[in-house]
Design a protein around this motif. Sequence first.
Motif, short mmCIF file in Angstrom:
data_model
loop_
_atom_site.label_atom_id
_atom_site.label_comp_id
_atom_site.label_asym_id
_atom_site.label_seq_id
_atom_site.Cartn_x
_atom_site.Cartn_y
_atom_site.Cartn_z
N THR A 124 39.32 51.71 51.72
CA THR A 124 40.59 51.05 51.43
C THR A 124 40.31 49.62 51.00
O THR A 124 39.78 48.82 51.78
CB THR A 124 41.51 51.06 52.65
OG1 THR A 124 41.78 52.43 53.03
CG2 THR A 124 42.83 50.37 52.35
N VAL A 125 40.62 49.33 49.74
CA VAL A 125 40.39 48.00 49.19
C VAL A 125 41.74 47.39 48.88
O VAL A 125 42.40 47.75 47.90
CB VAL A 125 39.52 48.06 47.92
CG1 VAL A 125 39.23 46.65 47.40
CG2 VAL A 125 38.21 48.80 48.21
N ASN A 126 42.17 46.48 49.74
CA ASN A 126 43.47 45.85 49.54
C ASN A 126 43.36 44.73 48.51
O ASN A 126 42.31 44.10 48.36
CB ASN A 126 44.01 45.35 50.87
CG ASN A 126 44.36 46.50 51.80
OD1 ASN A 126 45.09 47.40 51.44
ND2 ASN A 126 43.79 46.49 53.01
N GLN A 127 44.44 44.48 47.81
CA GLN A 127 44.40 43.62 46.63
C GLN A 127 44.30 42.15 46.97
O GLN A 127 45.06 41.61 47.76
CB GLN A 127 45.63 43.84 45.77
CG GLN A 127 45.63 43.02 44.48
CD GLN A 127 46.81 43.34 43.59
OE1 GLN A 127 47.50 44.32 43.80
NE2 GLN A 127 47.05 42.50 42.60
N GLY A 128 43.30 41.49 46.34
CA GLY A 128 43.19 40.04 46.39
C GLY A 128 43.47 39.45 45.02
O GLY A 128 44.12 40.08 44.18
N PHE A 129 42.92 38.27 44.77
CA PHE A 129 43.17 37.58 43.51
C PHE A 129 41.89 37.24 42.76
O PHE A 129 41.92 36.45 41.82
CB PHE A 129 43.99 36.31 43.77
CG PHE A 129 45.35 36.58 44.32
CD1 PHE A 129 46.40 36.93 43.50
CD2 PHE A 129 45.59 36.51 45.69
CE1 PHE A 129 47.66 37.20 44.00
CE2 PHE A 129 46.84 36.77 46.21
CZ PHE A 129 47.88 37.12 45.37
N ALA A 130 40.77 37.81 43.16
CA ALA A 130 39.55 37.62 42.39
C ALA A 130 39.68 38.31 41.04
O ALA A 130 40.39 39.32 40.90
CB ALA A 130 38.35 38.18 43.17
N THR A 131 39.01 37.79 40.03
CA THR A 131 39.22 38.29 38.68
C THR A 131 38.40 39.54 38.35
O THR A 131 38.80 40.34 37.50
CB THR A 131 38.88 37.20 37.64
OG1 THR A 131 37.53 36.75 37.86
CG2 THR A 131 39.82 36.02 37.79
N ASN A 132 37.25 39.74 39.01
CA ASN A 132 36.38 40.85 38.60
C ASN A 132 36.32 41.98 39.62
O ASN A 132 36.24 43.14 39.25
CB ASN A 132 34.97 40.35 38.30
CG ASN A 132 34.43 39.42 39.36
OD1 ASN A 132 35.09 39.16 40.37
ND2 ASN A 132 33.23 38.90 39.16
N TYR A 133 36.34 41.69 40.90
CA TYR A 133 36.38 42.73 41.92
C TYR A 133 36.80 42.12 43.25
O TYR A 133 36.72 40.91 43.46
CB TYR A 133 35.01 43.42 42.08
CG TYR A 133 33.90 42.51 42.58
CD1 TYR A 133 33.74 42.24 43.93
CD2 TYR A 133 32.99 41.92 41.70
CE1 TYR A 133 32.73 41.40 44.40
CE2 TYR A 133 31.98 41.09 42.15
CZ TYR A 133 31.86 40.84 43.49
OH TYR A 133 30.86 40.00 43.94
N ASP A 134 37.27 42.97 44.15
CA ASP A 134 37.52 42.57 45.53
C ASP A 134 36.35 42.97 46.41
O ASP A 134 35.81 42.16 47.16
CB ASP A 134 38.83 43.20 46.02
CG ASP A 134 40.04 42.70 45.25
OD1 ASP A 134 40.28 41.48 45.26
OD2 ASP A 134 40.72 43.53 44.62
N LEU A 135 35.94 44.24 46.31
CA LEU A 135 34.78 44.74 47.05
C LEU A 135 33.80 45.35 46.06
O LEU A 135 34.16 46.25 45.29
CB LEU A 135 35.20 45.79 48.07
CG LEU A 135 34.06 46.53 48.80
CD1 LEU A 135 33.20 45.57 49.61
CD2 LEU A 135 34.62 47.64 49.69
N SER A 136 32.56 44.84 46.06
CA SER A 136 31.51 45.39 45.21
C SER A 136 30.47 46.06 46.09
O SER A 136 29.98 45.46 47.06
CB SER A 136 30.84 44.27 44.39
OG SER A 136 29.73 44.77 43.67
#
Length: 373
Positions: free
Chosen positions: A150-162
Amino acid sequence: VIYDGTLLLAKSNGTLPVNAITNGAVTVNDGGVLKYASGITNADLIAYSAVTVNQTGRLDFNGASDGIGALSVYSPGALTDTTPIINTAGSGNLAVNGLTIQPAAGFLTRIDTGTGMLTLSNNVTFNATSTGRAQISGNLSLGGTTRTLTVNQGFATNYDLSIDAVISGGAAGAGITKAGGGVLRLGGANTFDGNLSVGNSLGTVVLGHSQALGTPSAARTVSIGTGDTLALDGAGIYDPNNWIALSLNGTGDSRLGAVSGALVNLSGSNTVPCAIALAGTTQIATKQAGDKLTLTGPFTGAYALTVAGAGETALAGANGTILAASAITVVSNGVLRLDNTALNNNANRIGNSIPITLAGGAFGLSGDGGATN
């Protein structure tokens, strides 16, 4: 609770009880370190207690193998990038009964297993903090069954979890269900065997390696729900045995901008060899001018297909065909191209009864003297 300083776990398995920590939870606070002793062979030191690592605290499994309870990494308050889970000695296997990660705003939280393994005995949750991101490197096992990330939405431009760790399944059929509205990037040469499912969560899975979808031993499906996107970032899909099929539906994740789709070529010229089933009205896109998405598998499904983006989308190879779609529309200055060569020629790439509408886009043909479109 561990504050500044190091707690070293060094209890051997030759004395009873074998657990160094037997009850309650363990919290490693800012500046503290919980570390396994080098060469320790006791595989039950923490007795499945929950472990929380805060801010710049660290858990170093240091080549040991142990099973612990739920592992929570909570970095808000840190004023720098953090690496709260490390493996100084390499090797070893840390099994965790669930993993929760929350980065500090504006910073990266890393988990690095080195040459060792982090094994999931439960699911993974990423909780966003503004532009904070997280990264898992090294080796990650799904623990023998399909896990939900489960990857909840942030505001990073390229990924939240890599996850650039190599993801193994631990058993045949073990795969990944992606939930949450955030962006999950898979960047490793993965070997897991199961399906990837992204179900109506308004999120994105970015493939940063040609083997990101694993190495299936049987037919597997990548399912992309309405509002979700499977994105290619400088890498296509490696599927030499033709085990992987895509099921696409919808216009994609709006977080990718004005041009999105259920399948999006973010950067580079990339090839998707998979059969593609349209599970509903669907858009695919190549975002950048000069880039090209080459599709060499057959489309099925009697739904409308839109081709978008400033780059090219091509049907190619012996099997790149669209024979059942109800309509095809090309928009956004994009190009739908039929690529034929004398070696890989198909004179019926698009069904004769399918209407094609150019709404700001273009239609192109490519071939050599021995090919027919």
